[in-house]
Design a protein around this motif. Structure first.
Motif, PDB file in Angstrom:
ATOM      1  N   GLY A 346       0.665  -1.149   0.112  1.00  0.00           N
ATOM      2  CA  GLY A 346      -0.046  -0.079   0.089  1.00  0.00           C
ATOM      3  C   GLY A 346       0.706   1.322   0.073  1.00  0.00           C
ATOM      4  N   ASP A 350      -2.879   4.960  -1.999  1.00  0.00           N
ATOM      5  CA  ASP A 350      -3.920   3.776  -2.233  1.00  0.00           C
ATOM      6  C   ASP A 350      -4.651   3.149  -1.054  1.00  0.00           C
ATOM      7  OD1 ASP A 350      -3.151   4.490  -4.929  1.00  0.00           O
ATOM      8  OD2 ASP A 350      -1.435   2.817  -4.939  1.00  0.00           O
ATOM      9  N   TRP A 405      -8.933  -3.989   3.041  1.00  0.00           N
ATOM     10  CA  TRP A 405      -8.435  -2.631   2.780  1.00  0.00           C
ATOM     11  C   TRP A 405      -8.554  -1.480   4.041  1.00  0.00           C
ATOM     12  CZ3 TRP A 405     -10.462   2.245   2.430  1.00  0.00           C
ATOM     13  CH2 TRP A 405      -9.718   3.375   1.985  1.00  0.00           C
TER      14      TRP A 405
END
Length: 422
Positions: A346, A350, A405
Motif C-alpha cells: 500500500g 492507495d 483494505w
C-alpha cells in the motif's frame, strides 16, 4: 423518567382540559382560604352596603332595589363557594357563570377576578383569551346598566379593563414560571436517566472491548498450544529430545498467553485519555515475529510486506496486525498443514491492502481446533470502525482468501518520547 408530582400534573398538555383532582397541600389550603375570605368577604360587605340607608361606597348604588341586592348576594355566594373547587373540573363552568353575571353583579367582582386569574394559571392561552375577551365585553356593558354618578363611562370601563388585564397577565406569568420549573425538573430527571444509560452502555462497550481483545490475543497463542500438543499425540514414538523441545514450546506459549492476558486486562482496566495508544498493541513491525511463531508450529508462512512498516500510522498498523493474526489463526485451526501466503502492500494514496490466502483443505475445513465462529465477525467490525472493508470466502481457484483494505491517513507520526524531550 421519574414520576410527576400530582400537584404539577395539570401542566401536562394532556391534562390542560381535564385536570386530575389532587389533594390540597398546606400551601393550597392557605391560598384557597385567603381567596375565599377576599372574594366572599367583599360580597358580604357590598351586600350590606347596598341594603344600608346610611352610607354607601358609591352613592348611586343606594337606590339599588332590594331584590337586585339580594340577587347580587346570591350570585356572590355561589361564586364564593365555587372558589374552593376552582382548581378542578368546575373551573370552566364557574368561569362561564362569572362571565354571564359580570354584566350586573357588584358583590361578585373580586371573586370573578380570582376565577379569571385561575383560568390564566391553569389553562392554555386560547382558553384564557376567550374568557378575557368575554370579561372585557361584559365590563363594557356593566357601566351602562349600573352607572356611577360623577364618573364618566370611559373611566369606569377603563378601571375595570385594567383589573381584567392585570389578572390575566399575572396568571400567565405564574403559569410560565411553573412550566419553567417543571421543564427544569424534567430535564434533571432526564439527565439522570441518560447518565445511567450512558454508564450501562459504557460497561457494555468495555466488556465488548475486553472480549474482542482477549480473542485477538489468546486465540493465536492457544492455537499454537493445540498444534504442539497434537503433534505429541500423533507421534507417541518421539524421542525424549523431541518431547522436551515440544514441551518447552508448549510451556513458553502458555507462559506468553498468560502474560498477554495479564497485559490485556491491565490495559483495558486503566483509564486513558482519548487517542492515547493502549499497549500492548503490536503494529506491522511485529509481523515477522508473528509469522515466525506460526512457522515454529509447523505452518508454512510466506510473508511479503512491500512497504516500510514504520511509515504506516499506528492505528492502521494495529488493525492490519490483527487481521493478519486472525488469518493465520484460522488457517491453523481449519486448514492445518497448508501453506499460507500473506501479502501486505500500500501507499498513502492507495491505502493499505492485506491479502491472506491458503489452499482449501481437502474434505473441507477441519474442526480439530474448536472456535467460537465470531473471530471474522469481530474482525469485520474492527475494520469497518477503522474506515476500511473486509471480505473473506472460497475462490474459484479452491483457495480461502481473506482480503482487507484500510485507509492510510495523511498524518505525521508523533515523535518518540526521547525525540520530544530533545
Amino acid at each position: 423518567m421519574g414520576k410527576l408530582r400530582p400537584e404539577y400534573r395539570w401542566l401536562l398538555p394532556s391534562a390542560l382540559e381535564t385536570p386530575v383532582p389532587t389533594r390540597r397541600s398546606t400551601r393550597d389550603w392557605v391560598i384557597d382560604t385567603l381567596c375565599f375570605l377576599i372574594g366572599y368577604g367583599f360580597c358580604v360587605l357590598a351586600t350590606y352596603d347596598l341594603l344600608s340607608a346610611d352610607f354607601t361606597f358609591v352613592p348611586e348604588w343606594r337606590l339599588t332595589p332590594p331584590w337586585l341586592a339580594w340577587l347580587d348576594f346570591a350570585v356572590g355566594t355561589v361564586i364564593g363557594i365555587g372558589l374552593w373547587w376552582r382548581r378542578g373540573r368546575l373551573l370552566i363552568p364557574l368561569a362561564v357563570f362569572c362571565a354571564l353575571v359580570s354584566i350586573f353583579t357588584v358583590a361578585a367582582g373580586p371573586a370573578s377576578m380570582i376565577v379569571l386569574f385561575t383560568v390564566a394559571v391553569h389553562r392554555r392561552f386560547g382558553v384564557l383569551a376567550v374568557f378575557a375577551v368575554t370579561a372585557l365585553a361584559t365590563n363594557a356593558i356593566f357601566p351602562l346598566l349600573r352607572p356611577e354618578d360623577g364618573r364618566p363611562y370611559g373611566q369606569t370601563m377603563g378601571w375595570g379593563s385594567a383589573f381584567i388585564i392585570i389578572s390575566c397577565l399575572w396568571g400567565m406569568v405564574i403559569r410560565s414560571r411553573r412550566q419553567l420549573v417543571l421543564s427544569l425538573r424534567d430535564r434533571a430527571v432526564r439527565a439522570e436517566s441518560e447518565q445511567q444509560l450512558r454508564v450501562a452502555q459504557a460497561r457494555t462497550v468495555e466488556r465488548t472491548r475486553i472480549a474482542r481483545e482477549m480473542h485477538d490475543v489468546l486465540a493465536h497463542r492457544i492455537s499454537l498450544l493445540s498444534l504442539h500438543a497434537g503433534a505429541l499425540e500423533i507421534k507417541p514414538d518421539a524421542t525424549p529430545d523431541e518431547v522436551a523441545r515440544a514441551a518447552g514450546v508448549i510451556r513458553a506459549s502458555a507462559h506468553q498467553a498468560l502474560q498477554d492476558l495479564r497485559e490485556v486486562i491491565g490495559v483495558l482496566r486503566t483509564d486513558r485519555s482519548d487517542g492515547e495508544p493502549e499497549p500492548p498493541q503490536p503494529t506491522l513491525g511485529a509481523l515477522p515475529a508473528l509469522a515466525q511463531e506460526s512457522r515454529s508450529a509447523g505452518v508454512k508462512v510466506n510473508l511479503d510486506v512491500r512497504l516500510e512498516p514504520a511509515s504506516v500510522p499506528d492505528g492502521t498498523g494495529r488493525t492490519a496486525y490483527r487481521i493478519v493474526q486472525e488469518g493465520l489463526t484460522n488457517a491453523r485451526k481449519h486448514a492445518p498443514g497448508t501453506a499460507v501466503r500473506v501479502d501486505v502492500a500500500g501507499s498513502p494514496a492507495d491505502g493499505l491492502a492485506i491479502n491472506v490466502r491458503n489452499p482449501w483443505p481437502i474434505g473441507g475445513p477441519s474442526g480439530a481446533i474448536p472456535g467460537t465462529g465470531t473471530g471474522l465477525i469481530g474482525l469485520t467490525e474492527r475494520t469497518l470502525l477503522a474506515g476500511g472493508r473486509l471480505s473473506h470466502g472460497r475462490t474459484p481457484q479452491n483457495e480461502f482468501v481473506l482480503t482487507a483494505w484500510l485507509p492510510w491517513p495523511h498524518e505525521s507520526k508523533s515523535p518518540e518520547p526521547a525525540e520530544a524531550a530533545v
